[in-house]
Design an enzyme around this catalytic site. Structure first.
Site, PDB file in Angstrom:
ATOM      1  N   TYR A  33       0.516  -1.033   0.010  1.00  0.00           N
ATOM      2  CA  TYR A  33      -0.137   0.031   0.475  1.00  0.00           C
ATOM      3  C   TYR A  33       0.751   1.125   0.325  1.00  0.00           C
ATOM      4  O   TYR A  33       2.306   1.143   0.361  1.00  0.00           O
ATOM      5  CB  TYR A  33      -1.192   0.081   1.417  1.00  0.00           C
ATOM      6  N   ARG A 101      -7.233 -21.646  -2.235  1.00  0.00           N
ATOM      7  CA  ARG A 101      -5.722 -20.851  -1.684  1.00  0.00           C
ATOM      8  C   ARG A 101      -4.691 -21.738  -1.621  1.00  0.00           C
ATOM      9  O   ARG A 101      -4.508 -22.796  -1.720  1.00  0.00           O
ATOM     10  CB  ARG A 101      -7.292 -20.883  -0.469  1.00  0.00           C
ATOM     11  N   LYS A 150       6.601  -1.501   2.113  1.00  0.00           N
ATOM     12  CA  LYS A 150       4.938  -1.599   2.272  1.00  0.00           C
ATOM     13  C   LYS A 150       4.110  -2.448   2.370  1.00  0.00           C
ATOM     14  O   LYS A 150       3.276  -2.646   1.516  1.00  0.00           O
ATOM     15  CB  LYS A 150       4.931   0.136   2.542  1.00  0.00           C
TER      16      LYS A 150
HETATM   17  N1  PMP Z   1       7.542   3.950   9.036  1.00  0.00           N
HETATM   18  C1  PMP Z   1       6.559   2.615   8.884  1.00  0.00           C
HETATM   19  C2  PMP Z   1       6.661   1.621   9.519  1.00  0.00           C
HETATM   20  C3  PMP Z   1       5.305   3.342   8.846  1.00  0.00           C
HETATM   21  O1  PMP Z   1       3.881   2.617   8.570  1.00  0.00           O
HETATM   22  C4  PMP Z   1       5.452   5.015   7.521  1.00  0.00           C
HETATM   23  C5  PMP Z   1       4.279   5.265   7.060  1.00  0.00           C
HETATM   24  N2  PMP Z   1       3.821   4.389   6.125  1.00  0.00           N
HETATM   25  C6  PMP Z   1       6.535   5.234   8.038  1.00  0.00           C
HETATM   26  C7  PMP Z   1       7.917   4.792   8.640  1.00  0.00           C
HETATM   27  C8  PMP Z   1       6.959   6.821   7.148  1.00  0.00           C
HETATM   28  O2  PMP Z   1       6.562   6.321   5.932  1.00  0.00           O
HETATM   29  P1  PMP Z   1       5.992   7.780   4.964  1.00  0.00           P
HETATM   30  O3  PMP Z   1       7.049   8.756   5.063  1.00  0.00           O
HETATM   31  O4  PMP Z   1       6.649   7.101   3.433  1.00  0.00           O
HETATM   32  O5  PMP Z   1       4.423   7.838   5.293  1.00  0.00           O
END
Ligand code: PMP
Length: 286
Positions: A33, A101, A150
């Site tokens: 995401y 699955r 992410k």
């Molecule tokens: N670390 C983690 C674990 C996060 O979830 C996020 C935000 N998504 C960030 C750092 C900061 O990332 P960004 O500056 O790209 O939002």
């Protein structure tokens, strides 16, 4: 107001939007995401988020379903259809619905599931918390070992947020081998004199898009940037501390595990960084 969301090529009222129960995002958190802020109706650091999305997908052997130009058009359409002035756009891409699955990845030509939705946050950049700062607690980092991707696998960060709530503070900082990794949904920093200290990039932390911009602006503002590990004890002894994320921007941290940092009030460096960040990013927003 009913939101208009995007699902696999269609813009739909949120109650008409559906995803299969066999979707690997639902069954296995097999998806990635991005969260992109909108200020004054414009996307903040869109290019950075697009680059990281591409990297997250490629680390998981998923094909990026859209070009950057196509993503931009979809993002802008979601902003427009929901009349977002200040808020956030969430993008989720999962490995899709293979039917049965199975742990093994389905064939690479299976279409992914693509979902975008907005959250309206009027006055997002004027958060009162930026004036008073956050209090945090430290908790053990019990997440998996590829935090640079992410993924939608956010259960432990949710648990850590609940630990923060139970302790009547604003967030938790993760600690591994005695050193701070990052916050539940943000990168963590301390300030000592003219120097900003934050953990270096690796598989241990998310490569924050806000982090990259803030470190660039800090260097341009003649601050020193040191990328290295720090402990909770060192943070408690620092002059200032802060976190960065796409939705909180640059947020002061004034207390860790009940101990005030510096005077316990918001210092001078962090508000200055926040102002530079917001000014520059508003100018560059698209
Ligand atoms: N670390 C983690 C674990 C996060 O979830 C996020 C935000 N998504 C960030 C750092 C900061 O990332 P960004 O500056 O790209 O939002």
């Amino acid at each position: 107001m009913t939101r208009t969301v995007y699902v696999n090529g269609h813009y739909l009222p949120e109650h008409e939007a559906t995803v299969s129960i066999f979707d690997r995002g639902f069954l296995m958190a097999d998806g990635v995401y991005e969260v992109t802020s909108v200020l004054d109706g414009k996307l903040i650091d869109f290019d950075g988020h697009c680059v990281r999305l591409g990297r997250s997908l490629s680390e998981l052997d998923m094909t990026n379903p859209h070009t950057d130009a196509e993503w931009l058009a979809i993002f802008r359409e979601v902003v427009a259809r929901n009349s977002i002035v200040d808020g956030m756009i969430y993008l989720q891409v999962t490995r899709g619905n293979p039917g049965d699955r199975d742990f093994a990845y389905p064939p690479a030509d299976l279409p992914p599931t693509v979902v975008l939705f907005s959250q309206n946050k009027p006055g997002l950049a004027d958060s009162p918390a930026a004036k008073t700062g956050w209090k945090v607690i430290s908790v053990p980092d019990m997440r998996w070992g590829r935090r640079d991707i992410k993924t939608t696998q956010l259960l432990y960060p949710s648990m850590a947020k609940m630990m923060a709530k139970a302790a009547h503070v604003d967030d938790s900082w993760f600690v591994e081998d005695g050193m701070v990794t990052e916050g539940t949904s943000n990168n963590a920093y301390i300030v000592k004199g003219n120097r900003i200290i934050t953990r270096a990039l690796s598989h241990d932390i998310l490569h924050g898009i806000t982090r990259a911009a803030v470190l660039r602006f800090a260097s341009e503002a003649q601050m020193e940037v040191e990328e290295r590990n720090f402990s909770i004890a060192e943070a408690q002894d620092a002059d200032e501390a802060f976190i960065t994320s796409a939705s909180a921007f640059v947020m002061p941290v004034v207390e860790i595990d009940g101990k005030a940092i510096g005077t316990g009030a918001v210092g001078k460096t962090v508000p200055r960084l926040r102002e530079i960040y917001l000014d520059e990013m508003r100018k560059a927003a698209i």
